[in-house]
Design a protein around this motif. Sequence first.
Motif, PDB file in Angstrom:
ATOM      1  N   LEU A 443      -5.103   1.352  -6.310  1.00  0.00           N
ATOM      2  CA  LEU A 443      -4.435   2.637  -6.079  1.00  0.00           C
ATOM      3  C   LEU A 443      -4.993   3.326  -4.837  1.00  0.00           C
ATOM      4  O   LEU A 443      -4.249   3.902  -4.040  1.00  0.00           O
ATOM      5  N   LEU A 444      -6.306   3.268  -4.658  1.00  0.00           N
ATOM      6  CA  LEU A 444      -6.905   3.874  -3.468  1.00  0.00           C
ATOM      7  C   LEU A 444      -6.486   3.135  -2.205  1.00  0.00           C
ATOM      8  O   LEU A 444      -6.219   3.756  -1.162  1.00  0.00           O
ATOM      9  N   ALA A 445      -6.420   1.805  -2.268  1.00  0.00           N
ATOM     10  CA  ALA A 445      -5.973   1.032  -1.107  1.00  0.00           C
ATOM     11  C   ALA A 445      -4.550   1.417  -0.723  1.00  0.00           C
ATOM     12  O   ALA A 445      -4.242   1.608   0.466  1.00  0.00           O
ATOM     13  N   LEU A 446      -3.688   1.546  -1.712  1.00  0.00           N
ATOM     14  CA  LEU A 446      -2.306   1.962  -1.434  1.00  0.00           C
ATOM     15  C   LEU A 446      -2.268   3.377  -0.860  1.00  0.00           C
ATOM     16  O   LEU A 446      -1.477   3.670   0.042  1.00  0.00           O
ATOM     17  N   THR A 447      -3.129   4.256  -1.372  1.00  0.00           N
ATOM     18  CA  THR A 447      -3.180   5.628  -0.868  1.00  0.00           C
ATOM     19  C   THR A 447      -3.555   5.652   0.607  1.00  0.00           C
ATOM     20  O   THR A 447      -2.944   6.366   1.418  1.00  0.00           O
ATOM     21  N   VAL A 448      -4.554   4.867   0.981  1.00  0.00           N
ATOM     22  CA  VAL A 448      -4.986   4.828   2.380  1.00  0.00           C
ATOM     23  C   VAL A 448      -3.893   4.233   3.265  1.00  0.00           C
ATOM     24  O   VAL A 448      -3.634   4.722   4.369  1.00  0.00           O
ATOM     25  N   LEU A 449      -3.237   3.182   2.793  1.00  0.00           N
ATOM     26  CA  LEU A 449      -2.165   2.574   3.582  1.00  0.00           C
ATOM     27  C   LEU A 449      -1.011   3.553   3.775  1.00  0.00           C
ATOM     28  O   LEU A 449      -0.397   3.601   4.848  1.00  0.00           O
ATOM     29  N   VAL A 450      -0.710   4.354   2.750  1.00  0.00           N
ATOM     30  CA  VAL A 450       0.357   5.354   2.875  1.00  0.00           C
ATOM     31  C   VAL A 450      -0.053   6.443   3.856  1.00  0.00           C
ATOM     32  O   VAL A 450       0.733   6.872   4.706  1.00  0.00           O
ATOM     33  N   LEU A 451      -1.307   6.912   3.764  1.00  0.00           N
ATOM     34  CA  LEU A 451      -1.790   7.914   4.714  1.00  0.00           C
ATOM     35  C   LEU A 451      -1.706   7.392   6.143  1.00  0.00           C
ATOM     36  O   LEU A 451      -1.378   8.127   7.069  1.00  0.00           O
ATOM     37  N   GLY A 452      -1.985   6.102   6.314  1.00  0.00           N
ATOM     38  CA  GLY A 452      -1.974   5.504   7.640  1.00  0.00           C
ATOM     39  C   GLY A 452      -0.606   5.411   8.264  1.00  0.00           C
ATOM     40  O   GLY A 452      -0.488   5.116   9.461  1.00  0.00           O
ATOM     41  N   MET A 453       0.454   5.657   7.480  1.00  0.00           N
ATOM     42  CA  MET A 453       1.797   5.635   8.066  1.00  0.00           C
ATOM     43  C   MET A 453       1.986   6.759   9.081  1.00  0.00           C
ATOM     44  O   MET A 453       2.699   6.594  10.059  1.00  0.00           O
ATOM     45  N   GLY A 454       1.367   7.906   8.836  1.00  0.00           N
ATOM     46  CA  GLY A 454       1.591   9.034   9.727  1.00  0.00           C
ATOM     47  C   GLY A 454       0.342   9.551  10.386  1.00  0.00           C
ATOM     48  O   GLY A 454       0.393  10.552  11.099  1.00  0.00           O
ATOM     49  N   LEU A 455      -0.805   8.904  10.151  1.00  0.00           N
ATOM     50  CA  LEU A 455      -2.065   9.391  10.704  1.00  0.00           C
ATOM     51  C   LEU A 455      -2.766   8.293  11.485  1.00  0.00           C
ATOM     52  O   LEU A 455      -2.698   7.120  11.120  1.00  0.00           O
ATOM     53  N   PRO A 456      -3.488   8.646  12.542  1.00  0.00           N
ATOM     54  CA  PRO A 456      -4.365   7.677  13.198  1.00  0.00           C
ATOM     55  C   PRO A 456      -5.471   7.239  12.249  1.00  0.00           C
ATOM     56  O   PRO A 456      -5.726   7.871  11.214  1.00  0.00           O
ATOM     57  N   THR A 457      -6.169   6.171  12.621  1.00  0.00           N
ATOM     58  CA  THR A 457      -7.167   5.567  11.734  1.00  0.00           C
ATOM     59  C   THR A 457      -8.251   6.548  11.311  1.00  0.00           C
ATOM     60  O   THR A 457      -8.577   6.659  10.120  1.00  0.00           O
ATOM     61  N   THR A 458      -8.826   7.276  12.254  1.00  0.00           N
ATOM     62  CA  THR A 458      -9.970   8.123  11.928  1.00  0.00           C
ATOM     63  C   THR A 458      -9.604   9.266  10.982  1.00  0.00           C
ATOM     64  O   THR A 458     -10.275   9.453   9.955  1.00  0.00           O
ATOM     65  N   PRO A 459      -8.560  10.064  11.255  1.00  0.00           N
ATOM     66  CA  PRO A 459      -8.190  11.087  10.263  1.00  0.00           C
ATOM     67  C   PRO A 459      -7.816  10.496   8.910  1.00  0.00           C
ATOM     68  O   PRO A 459      -8.128  11.077   7.868  1.00  0.00           O
ATOM     69  N   SER A 460      -7.132   9.359   8.920  1.00  0.00           N
ATOM     70  CA  SER A 460      -6.757   8.713   7.668  1.00  0.00           C
ATOM     71  C   SER A 460      -7.998   8.349   6.857  1.00  0.00           C
ATOM     72  O   SER A 460      -8.070   8.591   5.643  1.00  0.00           O
TER      73      SER A 460
END
Length: 637
Positions: A443-460
Amino acid sequence: MRDLAVPLKLALTLWLAAASAIHLYFGGFGFPEPITMRGFHLLVFVPPLFLLYPARKSSPRSRPSLPDWLWAAAAAAPHAWVMWNWDLVSDRMEYVDPFSPLMMALAVLAIVTLLEATRRAVEVGLAWMIIISLAYMQWGWLIPGVLNSRPFTPAEILEASWLVPTAGGVYGPLTGIVATTIAVFIVFGSFMQGSGTGRLFSNLGAAAAGRFTGGPAKVAVITSGLFGTMSGSSVSNVITTGAMTIPLMVRIGYKPAVAGGIESAASVGGALMPPVMGAAAFVMAEVTNIPYAQIVVAAAIGAVLYYFAILVGVHVEAKKAGMAPMAAVDIPPWREVAQDAHLVVPVALLVWLMMDRWSGNYAAFCATIAMVAVAALRRRTRMGWRQVLESLANAGQTMAPLAVSIAGAGIVVSALTATGMVVALGGIIKDLAGGSFPVLLVLLALTVLVLGMGLPTTPSYIIAAAIGVPQILDLGSVALGVPPQELVLPAHLFIFYFAVLADASPPVAAAAFAAAAIARASPLLTSVHATRLGIAGFTVGFAFLYDPGIMLRGGPGAILVATAIQVVALTALCAAYAGFLLRPIGPVLRLALGLAGAAAAFWHGIPDLLRLAVAAGALGGLAALQLARPLEGRSRC
């Protein structure tokens, strides 16, 4: 970015070069007061973004408009005020001393200009996330249930978002680490490019891999990995190296989408590769209070495995298609590589200083000075004043978008912390996991991948770590039977890996989309190929928590077994996906090999030696079967 007329272009070049030079100077000789340094950093890097990036597609491309100049002036005002009143800001008690009307007006100005700069120069998704965070602070008390928060006054919202140097917001510790250590490393990376180190990496990749099957693809993997350690951006890495490698791969027979996937997978992995590892790794060192050198050591095997898996995938694809190596005329002789070999000395100096526990900013400062000095030893690498100026200006152009994205992430983190949303979101994910640690990680991996759709790596990474790491420490210490403090670094590396992989994972993958544009292929299909070639990022991410040997923890036996499991599992997965090992693989054996590789990589509930035996037995058995089959039966196994 605008193509500005010469006078303004020269002025901005000098401005950004001077700003980078001052950051470099501070890195070697000491920084001023934290609040002064953060104010200076934002003052010099936020306003130029309004002159460099147009507001809309219809905006002038060769000059800023009057509103752009007004935006730039407005962006400078709050940071100039902070620098002028640094003693007042440093001495005031947060949330206790009055937040004056002037401070409120400056806070509004700082946040609004930051939002607009983020929208123009970084990602509109990050701008919206900042807006949603601020709105939640204002109206979150109206939401029933677990997402309910306490009421905040406008003054509290503005103070938390702008002027709390010890916690979060625009002037928080995240901006501090960017203004100090990360900025100096960006300067060092820019000088590496300006000195010809990029040519060294490109020639080294071609000389080392060009003579083998699928040579251009292997060159792309090696070159992109080396470039990624100094570029700091997966997209710029794709554009820089992909313009050369993607057409070469297509020319020898790779499908355009596969060629783009290879390049994007290799490019995003640059952030995983020591000794630099990108901005997020420095933030990790600051957040965890773990020495950067220790992080680099712990991540070393994982980074090598990531590129090993890409090379295996490239190799089996090339063998399956019967591709030839690079043409001999395109492969540089080793003597040409040797002509630039002296440029490795500054990189070695950087590694030595960091391993010797010197501060990151001082190590990068010394390595940058050494780069200029060492480059002067040969005429072909010597940096004149133009090259030095260009390197400083390029560093400034890289730092400016990073400055606003990190400041924006600081606002989001401040809102998550002040409202208790970190606990609420973490609790939701924990409840969904139902007490299962593997489900929590998925679930956390999916959360990070979803955040990465609209954010650069560092903020994500920053936002996801705030939400997910406490849950990993809580549930993981029970599931794995280890103290929570031993899981701090593995938990952060887990989040970090998936934040990096988001740049190449569908449906929105910035690096893959850039590669698709060069390859003239489907962006979605390119991102699918990038994801399957970067499969090691997924397996290694989980291994950080389950197999401590992968982080060089434990004895030689534990390290060897953990590494061997990943090697055989990744080889099996890559061969199964491509449908080729020594020869083509039929569908039944292909499925069996893939299941064996997945079991070895992810089934942590069985003994390590059994996991190793499963994947190694499947690989060895299939290889023996293919070698034993007569020629007419080879295509069916």
